[in-house]
Design an enzyme around this catalytic site. Structure first.
Site, PDB file in Angstrom:
ATOM      1  N   MET A 123     174.802  -7.009  78.091  1.00  0.00           N
ATOM      2  CA  MET A 123     176.025  -6.463  78.718  1.00  0.00           C
ATOM      3  C   MET A 123     177.206  -7.356  78.393  1.00  0.00           C
ATOM      4  O   MET A 123     177.109  -8.584  78.532  1.00  0.00           O
ATOM      5  CB  MET A 123     175.860  -6.408  80.232  1.00  0.00           C
ATOM      6  CG  MET A 123     174.653  -5.621  80.688  1.00  0.00           C
ATOM      7  SD  MET A 123     174.531  -5.655  82.488  1.00  0.00           S
ATOM      8  CE  MET A 123     173.016  -4.734  82.725  1.00  0.00           C
ATOM      9  N   GLY A 167     170.977  -3.848  87.565  1.00  0.00           N
ATOM     10  CA  GLY A 167     169.630  -3.474  87.968  1.00  0.00           C
ATOM     11  C   GLY A 167     169.631  -3.074  89.434  1.00  0.00           C
ATOM     12  O   GLY A 167     170.630  -3.247  90.135  1.00  0.00           O
ATOM     13  N   MET A 181     174.536  -2.716  75.679  1.00  0.00           N
ATOM     14  CA  MET A 181     175.611  -2.107  76.488  1.00  0.00           C
ATOM     15  C   MET A 181     176.896  -2.843  76.143  1.00  0.00           C
ATOM     16  O   MET A 181     177.446  -3.601  76.959  1.00  0.00           O
ATOM     17  CB  MET A 181     175.258  -2.229  77.983  1.00  0.00           C
ATOM     18  CG  MET A 181     174.127  -1.291  78.386  1.00  0.00           C
ATOM     19  SD  MET A 181     173.400  -1.722  79.982  1.00  0.00           S
ATOM     20  CE  MET A 181     172.184  -2.898  79.429  1.00  0.00           C
ATOM     21  N   HIS A 204     168.626  -3.263  74.414  1.00  0.00           N
ATOM     22  CA  HIS A 204     169.548  -2.222  74.875  1.00  0.00           C
ATOM     23  C   HIS A 204     170.957  -2.809  74.875  1.00  0.00           C
ATOM     24  O   HIS A 204     171.284  -3.627  75.736  1.00  0.00           O
ATOM     25  CB  HIS A 204     169.099  -1.790  76.281  1.00  0.00           C
ATOM     26  CG  HIS A 204     169.970  -0.789  76.949  1.00  0.00           C
ATOM     27  ND1 HIS A 204     169.853  -0.486  78.291  1.00  0.00           N
ATOM     28  CD2 HIS A 204     170.973   0.000  76.480  1.00  0.00           C
ATOM     29  CE1 HIS A 204     170.740   0.432  78.608  1.00  0.00           C
ATOM     30  NE2 HIS A 204     171.442   0.745  77.541  1.00  0.00           N
ATOM     31  N   GLY A 209     174.836  -1.170  83.865  1.00  0.00           N
ATOM     32  CA  GLY A 209     175.603  -2.339  84.288  1.00  0.00           C
ATOM     33  C   GLY A 209     174.865  -3.220  85.274  1.00  0.00           C
ATOM     34  O   GLY A 209     175.105  -4.415  85.327  1.00  0.00           O
ATOM     35  N   ASP A 266     165.648   4.764  81.790  1.00  0.00           N
ATOM     36  CA  ASP A 266     166.124   3.428  82.167  1.00  0.00           C
ATOM     37  C   ASP A 266     166.978   3.476  83.429  1.00  0.00           C
ATOM     38  O   ASP A 266     168.097   3.995  83.417  1.00  0.00           O
ATOM     39  CB  ASP A 266     166.935   2.843  81.005  1.00  0.00           C
ATOM     40  CG  ASP A 266     167.276   1.374  81.223  1.00  0.00           C
ATOM     41  OD1 ASP A 266     166.794   0.786  82.204  1.00  0.00           O
ATOM     42  OD2 ASP A 266     168.032   0.842  80.391  1.00  0.00           O
ATOM     43  N   GLY A 267     166.425   2.911  84.522  1.00  0.00           N
ATOM     44  CA  GLY A 267     167.193   2.759  85.755  1.00  0.00           C
ATOM     45  C   GLY A 267     166.517   3.373  86.959  1.00  0.00           C
ATOM     46  O   GLY A 267     166.245   4.572  86.981  1.00  0.00           O
ATOM     47  N   GLY A 268     166.203   2.533  87.928  1.00  0.00           N
ATOM     48  CA  GLY A 268     165.670   3.042  89.198  1.00  0.00           C
ATOM     49  C   GLY A 268     164.273   3.625  89.111  1.00  0.00           C
ATOM     50  O   GLY A 268     163.857   4.390  89.982  1.00  0.00           O
ATOM     51  N   HIS A 292     162.007  -5.084  77.658  1.00  0.00           N
ATOM     52  CA  HIS A 292     163.341  -4.473  77.580  1.00  0.00           C
ATOM     53  C   HIS A 292     164.388  -5.554  77.835  1.00  0.00           C
ATOM     54  O   HIS A 292     164.334  -6.269  78.840  1.00  0.00           O
ATOM     55  CB  HIS A 292     163.429  -3.364  78.629  1.00  0.00           C
ATOM     56  CG  HIS A 292     164.675  -2.543  78.573  1.00  0.00           C
ATOM     57  ND1 HIS A 292     164.854  -1.505  77.684  1.00  0.00           N
ATOM     58  CD2 HIS A 292     165.815  -2.603  79.311  1.00  0.00           C
ATOM     59  CE1 HIS A 292     166.047  -0.962  77.870  1.00  0.00           C
ATOM     60  NE2 HIS A 292     166.660  -1.609  78.860  1.00  0.00           N
ATOM     61  N   MET A 335     169.751   7.142  80.402  1.00  0.00           N
ATOM     62  CA  MET A 335     170.126   6.314  81.557  1.00  0.00           C
ATOM     63  C   MET A 335     169.988   7.143  82.827  1.00  0.00           C
ATOM     64  O   MET A 335     170.614   8.199  82.971  1.00  0.00           O
ATOM     65  CB  MET A 335     171.567   5.803  81.426  1.00  0.00           C
ATOM     66  CG  MET A 335     171.801   4.814  80.284  1.00  0.00           C
ATOM     67  SD  MET A 335     170.669   3.408  80.269  1.00  0.00           S
ATOM     68  CE  MET A 335     170.982   2.668  81.877  1.00  0.00           C
ATOM     69  N   SER A 382     162.092  -4.709  82.376  1.00  0.00           N
ATOM     70  CA  SER A 382     163.406  -5.243  82.001  1.00  0.00           C
ATOM     71  C   SER A 382     163.533  -6.698  82.446  1.00  0.00           C
ATOM     72  O   SER A 382     163.482  -6.994  83.640  1.00  0.00           O
ATOM     73  CB  SER A 382     164.518  -4.411  82.643  1.00  0.00           C
ATOM     74  OG  SER A 382     165.737  -5.102  82.478  1.00  0.00           O
ATOM     75  N   ASP A 412     168.360  -6.329  78.205  1.00  0.00           N
ATOM     76  CA  ASP A 412     169.644  -5.689  78.511  1.00  0.00           C
ATOM     77  C   ASP A 412     170.815  -6.605  78.159  1.00  0.00           C
ATOM     78  O   ASP A 412     170.991  -7.654  78.782  1.00  0.00           O
ATOM     79  CB  ASP A 412     169.714  -5.363  80.008  1.00  0.00           C
ATOM     80  CG  ASP A 412     168.857  -4.172  80.373  1.00  0.00           C
ATOM     81  OD1 ASP A 412     169.005  -3.125  79.716  1.00  0.00           O
ATOM     82  OD2 ASP A 412     168.052  -4.279  81.314  1.00  0.00           O
TER      83      ASP A 412
HETATM   84  C1  DX5 Z   1     170.897  -1.072  83.705  1.00  0.00           C
HETATM   85  C2  DX5 Z   1     169.903  -1.607  82.710  1.00  0.00           C
HETATM   86  C3  DX5 Z   1     168.495  -1.391  83.112  1.00  0.00           C
HETATM   87  C4  DX5 Z   1     168.103  -2.179  84.323  1.00  0.00           C
HETATM   88  C5  DX5 Z   1     166.977  -1.479  84.997  1.00  0.00           C
HETATM   89  O1  DX5 Z   1     172.165  -1.212  83.220  1.00  0.00           O
HETATM   90  O2  DX5 Z   1     170.080  -0.960  81.458  1.00  0.00           O
HETATM   91  O3  DX5 Z   1     167.608  -1.659  82.051  1.00  0.00           O
HETATM   92  O4  DX5 Z   1     167.709  -3.492  84.017  1.00  0.00           O
HETATM   93  O5  DX5 Z   1     166.744  -2.090  86.208  1.00  0.00           O
HETATM   94  P1  DX5 Z   1     166.110  -1.326  87.447  1.00  0.00           P
HETATM   95  O6  DX5 Z   1     164.734  -0.902  87.024  1.00  0.00           O
HETATM   96  O7  DX5 Z   1     166.128  -2.367  88.516  1.00  0.00           O
HETATM   97  O8  DX5 Z   1     166.997  -0.148  87.749  1.00  0.00           O
HETATM   98 ZN    ZN Z   2     168.446  -1.157  79.918  1.00  0.00          ZN
END
Ligand code: DX5
Ligand code: ZN
Length: 218
Positions: free
Chosen positions: A37, A144, A68, A66, A142, A175-177, A33, A137, A8, A35
């Site tokens: 927002m 990272g 959001m 992605h 929102g 996606d996430g963590g 990826h 998700m 990302s 993001d």
């Molecule tokens: C969160 C994003 C993710 C984020 C992932 O809202 O959609 O794509 O960038 O970041 P990490 O891998 O740090 O959780």
């Molecule tokens: Zn994302």
């Protein structure tokens, strides 16, 4: 097939975006990826169409965008023109999801749907054939760098069963963590694509970290 990795760009150094994109080009990443927002659908603002275009200008990997954002239908053409290969809209942001998916495919992109942690995979049963990728998700969207939600493993297994039961070809993206601890379990549960932001970009050697993620087998 081996797992696909989508770093990302949200976690990159925005003051050196070209350099960061070139690093990803040289890595084993399968996608970049991106993001988006809007400060309305999620409580944060990232960047939009011109920055996506700028990333695309230097990228040799396909952009996985992605969205959001609320009212995603209004921006599908613009993100496709900006270079998106996959466009994911949020289930929670679409009143007429089937129409949005058709629009994405009509613009020539792959159609993705992202689902928040509270959204049941059963809500996708009637449109799964129309979805190229489900972005599950594993944090609340929102930001990272958040903690991975453990319920995701079970959710991914159930989604995999749904996809197989319908004979669909839909890919499952997480996606996430994501990190090296949870990645093998996610792959075993049925994940096809792993997004990784902070785990890649905050590591000492992002290219090596991408390679380690890519080498995971279940
Ligand atoms: C969160 C994003 C993710 C984020 C992932 O809202 O959609 O794509 O960038 O970041 P990490 O891998 O740090 O959780
Ligand atoms: Zn994302």
């Amino acid at each position: 097939m081996s797992i696909q990795i989508a770093p990302s760009i949200l976690a990159a150094d925005f003051a050196n975006l070209q350099k960061e994109v070139e690093m990803l080009n040289a890595s084993k990443a399968d996608f970049i990826h991106v993001d988006i927002m809007d400060g309305v659908f999620v409580p944060n603002i990232s960047f939009g169409i011109p920055v996506t275009e700028a990333i695309h200008k230097h990228a040799t990997k396909p952009l996985d965008v992605h969205l959001m954002i609320v009212n995603p239908d209004n921006y599908l053409q613009a993100f496709r023109n900006a270079g998106a290969e996959i466009i994911s809209v949020h289930y929670e942001a679409c009143n007429h999801l089937h129409r949005s998916l058709q629009a994405i495919r009509n613009f020539g992109a792959k159609a993705g749907v992202a689902i928040n942690p509270h959204t049941s995979i059963n809500l996708l049963a009637d449109v799964i054939q129309d979805i190229d990728l489900v972005c599950v998700m594993s944090v609340n969207p929102g930001f990272g760098g958040q903690k991975f939600i453990e319920n995701t493993y079970d959710k991914v297994s159930r989604l995999k069963d749904l996809i197989l039961s319908k004979g669909a070809k839909t890919l499952i993206e997480i996606d996430g963590g994501v990190n090296l601890q949870n990645a093998p379990k996610l792959m075993a549960a049925g994940a096809d694509v792993l997004v990784a932001g902070s785990f890649v970009f905050s590591s000492a050697n992002p290219i090596a970290t991408i390679q380690e993620l890519k080498a995971i087998h279940n």
